[in-house]
Write an enzyme that holds these catalytic residues in place. Sequence first.
Site, short mmCIF file in Angstrom:
data_model
loop_
_atom_site.label_atom_id
_atom_site.label_comp_id
_atom_site.label_asym_id
_atom_site.label_seq_id
_atom_site.Cartn_x
_atom_site.Cartn_y
_atom_site.Cartn_z
N ASN A 8 0.70 -1.32 0.08
CA ASN A 8 -0.57 -0.39 0.35
C ASN A 8 0.99 1.17 -0.20
O ASN A 8 1.28 1.61 1.22
CB ASN A 8 -1.14 0.10 1.70
CG ASN A 8 -1.24 1.30 1.54
OD1 ASN A 8 -1.74 1.82 0.53
ND2 ASN A 8 -2.42 1.74 2.41
N LYS A 10 0.40 3.80 -0.40
CA LYS A 10 -0.16 5.49 0.42
C LYS A 10 -0.18 6.48 -0.43
O LYS A 10 -0.36 6.27 -1.90
CB LYS A 10 -0.71 5.68 2.02
CG LYS A 10 0.13 4.02 2.13
CD LYS A 10 -0.07 5.10 4.22
CE LYS A 10 0.18 3.54 5.24
NZ LYS A 10 -0.24 3.31 6.19
N HIS A 86 -9.72 0.76 4.14
CA HIS A 86 -8.80 0.98 5.37
C HIS A 86 -9.24 2.23 6.09
O HIS A 86 -9.80 3.02 5.87
CB HIS A 86 -7.26 2.23 4.05
CG HIS A 86 -5.86 1.73 4.71
ND1 HIS A 86 -5.59 2.69 5.54
CD2 HIS A 86 -5.16 0.42 4.69
CE1 HIS A 86 -4.71 2.64 6.40
NE2 HIS A 86 -3.68 1.80 5.10
N GLU A 156 -5.99 -5.05 9.96
CA GLU A 156 -4.97 -4.05 10.12
C GLU A 156 -5.12 -3.34 11.81
O GLU A 156 -6.21 -2.66 11.86
CB GLU A 156 -4.94 -3.48 9.18
CG GLU A 156 -4.19 -3.90 7.77
CD GLU A 156 -3.01 -3.01 7.03
OE1 GLU A 156 -2.95 -2.39 6.81
OE2 GLU A 156 -4.52 -2.00 6.54
N GLY A 162 1.60 2.30 11.07
CA GLY A 162 2.25 4.06 10.57
C GLY A 162 2.62 4.20 12.55
O GLY A 162 3.75 5.11 12.89
N SER A 198 3.02 -1.88 10.63
CA SER A 198 3.43 -1.45 11.00
C SER A 198 5.36 -2.61 10.78
O SER A 198 5.89 -2.82 11.52
CB SER A 198 4.04 -1.36 12.47
OG SER A 198 3.49 -0.03 12.65
N GLY A 218 2.70 -1.17 3.85
CA GLY A 218 2.69 0.57 4.09
C GLY A 218 3.69 0.92 3.56
O GLY A 218 4.58 1.15 2.55
P1 PGA Z 1 2.15 0.69 7.73
O1 PGA Z 1 0.70 0.84 6.94
O2 PGA Z 1 2.75 -0.66 7.47
O3 PGA Z 1 3.07 1.79 7.18
O4 PGA Z 1 1.97 0.76 9.26
C1 PGA Z 1 -0.30 0.14 6.66
C2 PGA Z 1 -1.56 -0.01 5.82
O5 PGA Z 1 -1.81 1.55 6.53
O6 PGA Z 1 -2.19 -0.24 5.75
#
Ligand code: PGA
Length: 235
Positions: A8, A10, A86, A156, A162, A198, A218
């Site tokens: 992802n 983003k 999401h 998630e 994050g 994360s 992410g």
């Molecule tokens: P992250 O995001 O790996 O940065 O925690 C995961 C996501 O938002 O799908």
Amino acid sequence: MKKLVVCNQKMLLARDEAKLLRKALDDVDLSKINFIVCPSYINLDVFKGYNLGAQDAFYEDKGTFTGEISAYQLSLLNVKFVIIGHSERRMFDNEKVINAKVKAVLRNSMTPILCVGETKTDKSLRRTSEVIKRQLETALSGVVLDDTQEIIIAYEPVWAIGSGKCMQKEDIEDTILYIKKILSMLEISNYKIIYGGSITPKTIENIRNELVDGYLIGNSSVVLDDLNMIIKCIK
Ligand code: PGA
């Protein structure tokens, strides 16, 4: 079965940066995983040739919906997967809308990647099961999959996204088993369950487990060295 790795991206990459990442990705050995990349809409073409996913999709196919991009339009761009619900988008969509989006993605012959997960408050109030049950029941209400269709559930925990905080392997496994139970109650049998939140080269060792069919990555998915390390650890 090869593990799914869903990236992802983003809104992290400008077009030039996406092009650089694409070039670098071409040298990574992805043969032992099932790799899906979900760029921003404007960068979808940059990753042509990869399994493409979008980060959201509108539920009507066509119409006067300024600023929206429909599942139908995405399907014409060779997009095969769409992330729906999401946590970074749930503030714009109620559960009815999420349900309509899941149906639109399936109607247009793509696979929804439906995100579910509890917030920090839900967790502290021990409401995780209740929240996940509600999210699955509402998003999948009236969804009947034929033999050719599949749904990917991305578990998630919102507090893990994050944040650098990773969930204990045992807790992930408990929740995955719970999700399987709810899906069986909903008579959905064509599914995969992936985990996200994360995932970094540091956390993947602890998170990695056999119950999950893959991972949703992410921030680390746009840092080539990190992604490479994670992929090596997964396969
Ligand atoms: P992250 O995001 O790996 O940065 O925690 C995961 C996501 O938002 O799908």
